[in-house]
Design an enzyme around this catalytic site. Structure first.
Site, PDB file in Angstrom:
ATOM      1  N   ASP A  32     -45.254 -30.602 -15.930  1.00  0.00           N
ATOM      2  CA  ASP A  32     -46.295 -31.780 -15.988  1.00  0.00           C
ATOM      3  C   ASP A  32     -47.200 -31.367 -16.948  1.00  0.00           C
ATOM      4  O   ASP A  32     -47.959 -30.379 -16.991  1.00  0.00           O
ATOM      5  CB  ASP A  32     -46.796 -32.066 -14.748  1.00  0.00           C
ATOM      6  CG  ASP A  32     -47.696 -33.267 -14.491  1.00  0.00           C
ATOM      7  OD1 ASP A  32     -47.662 -34.165 -15.086  1.00  0.00           O
ATOM      8  OD2 ASP A  32     -48.961 -32.915 -13.763  1.00  0.00           O
ATOM      9  N   GLU A 126     -41.653 -35.344 -18.588  1.00  0.00           N
ATOM     10  CA  GLU A 126     -41.770 -36.639 -18.698  1.00  0.00           C
ATOM     11  C   GLU A 126     -41.879 -37.260 -20.116  1.00  0.00           C
ATOM     12  O   GLU A 126     -42.305 -36.532 -20.891  1.00  0.00           O
ATOM     13  CB  GLU A 126     -43.126 -37.207 -18.187  1.00  0.00           C
ATOM     14  CG  GLU A 126     -43.367 -37.100 -16.645  1.00  0.00           C
ATOM     15  CD  GLU A 126     -44.707 -37.563 -16.020  1.00  0.00           C
ATOM     16  OE1 GLU A 126     -44.912 -38.558 -15.303  1.00  0.00           O
ATOM     17  OE2 GLU A 126     -45.786 -36.872 -16.235  1.00  0.00           O
ATOM     18  N   CYS A 179     -44.383 -37.624  -2.497  1.00  0.00           N
ATOM     19  CA  CYS A 179     -44.662 -36.309  -1.794  1.00  0.00           C
ATOM     20  C   CYS A 179     -43.291 -35.652  -2.277  1.00  0.00           C
ATOM     21  O   CYS A 179     -42.147 -35.797  -1.862  1.00  0.00           O
ATOM     22  CB  CYS A 179     -44.874 -36.502  -0.467  1.00  0.00           C
ATOM     23  SG  CYS A 179     -44.350 -34.859   0.508  1.00  0.00           S
ATOM     24  N   CYS A 182     -41.268 -34.661   1.319  1.00  0.00           N
ATOM     25  CA  CYS A 182     -40.585 -35.856   1.889  1.00  0.00           C
ATOM     26  C   CYS A 182     -40.272 -37.068   1.157  1.00  0.00           C
ATOM     27  O   CYS A 182     -39.704 -37.925   1.572  1.00  0.00           O
ATOM     28  CB  CYS A 182     -41.390 -36.177   3.174  1.00  0.00           C
ATOM     29  SG  CYS A 182     -42.672 -37.184   2.967  1.00  0.00           S
ATOM     30  N   CYS A 198     -50.008 -35.447   2.227  1.00  0.00           N
ATOM     31  CA  CYS A 198     -49.201 -36.581   2.430  1.00  0.00           C
ATOM     32  C   CYS A 198     -49.502 -37.205   3.691  1.00  0.00           C
ATOM     33  O   CYS A 198     -49.514 -36.355   4.703  1.00  0.00           O
ATOM     34  CB  CYS A 198     -47.873 -36.130   2.495  1.00  0.00           C
ATOM     35  SG  CYS A 198     -46.538 -37.269   2.578  1.00  0.00           S
ATOM     36  N   CYS A 201     -45.924 -36.591   6.042  1.00  0.00           N
ATOM     37  CA  CYS A 201     -45.530 -35.249   6.555  1.00  0.00           C
ATOM     38  C   CYS A 201     -46.872 -34.206   6.903  1.00  0.00           C
ATOM     39  O   CYS A 201     -46.226 -33.199   7.164  1.00  0.00           O
ATOM     40  CB  CYS A 201     -44.372 -34.728   5.820  1.00  0.00           C
ATOM     41  SG  CYS A 201     -44.604 -34.397   4.124  1.00  0.00           S
ATOM     42  N   ASP A 208     -51.179 -31.653  -9.777  1.00  0.00           N
ATOM     43  CA  ASP A 208     -50.153 -31.229 -10.601  1.00  0.00           C
ATOM     44  C   ASP A 208     -48.880 -30.584 -10.475  1.00  0.00           C
ATOM     45  O   ASP A 208     -47.947 -30.905 -11.043  1.00  0.00           O
ATOM     46  CB  ASP A 208     -51.124 -30.838 -11.850  1.00  0.00           C
ATOM     47  CG  ASP A 208     -52.387 -31.413 -12.370  1.00  0.00           C
ATOM     48  OD1 ASP A 208     -52.175 -32.587 -12.407  1.00  0.00           O
ATOM     49  OD2 ASP A 208     -53.405 -30.899 -12.516  1.00  0.00           O
TER      50      ASP A 208
END
Length: 226
Positions: A32, A126, A179, A182, A198, A201, A208
């Site tokens: 990232d 990305e 997340c 999950c 999250c 969960c 990041d």
């Protein structure tokens, strides 16, 4: 043969060579890209953002002011800038400062990309819309400083050279919203939110690192479909 603005001469020679592919590592990593940290890796590492341009900014501004003053002085004396020795001398000094920043940045990017290519068979990143981001005047200078485009370009050709795989994730993939534990989509978050939990969960996340884990998962998924 070319001469750059700092007064140095370079000779370019085209040669053909055989590049040896690197050994496989059976390792994959997600990346990232950021501004505070240059790159955040899915193994938990954060690569410091070497802000070369901003570090030299004060010195550059000072020397550029001197350049402007010498240009004005030459004009007032009726001397053409090509013949103004003090102006030309200062012009080369400013060019050397710009060149130093460029060389520092290039060295940093080459070392980082080579390390990543050597240690991983697949790199997931990305597909950033850098041109679009540069239209944001608040971020344009910082984005140019960190050189995302150059980083990705180096990764691409080195992956091709050394038999590694670079997988680019869609620009609109919600890497910061999901997340990584999950896969629950917890919605958009403002840039000032660096840590979150999250709602499904209850897993705590570093924004990041979580994004880089999601980028890795998506890259592995896309590769399995190819």
């Amino acid at each position: 043969v070319r001469r750059n603005p700092s007064g140095k001469y370079f000779v370019s020679i085209l040669v053909e060579t055989e590049v040896q592919q690197l050994e496989k590592t059976a390792s994959s990593i997600g990346i990232d890209l950021g501004i505070v940290d240059f790159a955040i890796l899915s193994d938990g590492r954060k690569i410091d953002n070497n802000k070369f341009t901003s570090q030299m900014e004060k010195k550059l501004k000072r020397e550029q002011r001197k350049l402007s003053k010498r240009a004005l002085l030459a004009k007032n004396k009726g001397i053409h800038l090509f013949e103004a020795r003090n102006y030309q001398k200062q012009k080369r000094k400013v060019a050397r400062l710009h060149e130093k920043v460029m060389n520092q940045r290039d060295d940093f990017l080459n070392k980082l990309t080579t390390e990543l290519i050597k240690n991983h068979d697949m790199i997931c990143i990305e597909d950033l819309n850098v041109k679009g981001m540069l239209r944001n005047h608040k971020l344009a200078k910082r984005i140019s400083d960190v050189s995302w485009s150059s980083f990705v370009t180096k990764l691409k050709y080195k992956a091709d050279w050394y038999g590694k795989l670079l997988v680019e994730i869609d620009t609109w993939f919600p890497s910061s919203q999901l997340c990584s534990t999950c896969s629950h989509n917890d919605g958009k978050k403002s840039l000032d939110i660096r840590k979150w939990v999250c709602s499904n969960c209850q897993t705590p996340h570093d924004r990041d690192i979580n994004a880089s884990l999601n980028i890795l998962s998506e890259g592995l998924r896309l590769h399995s479909l190819a």
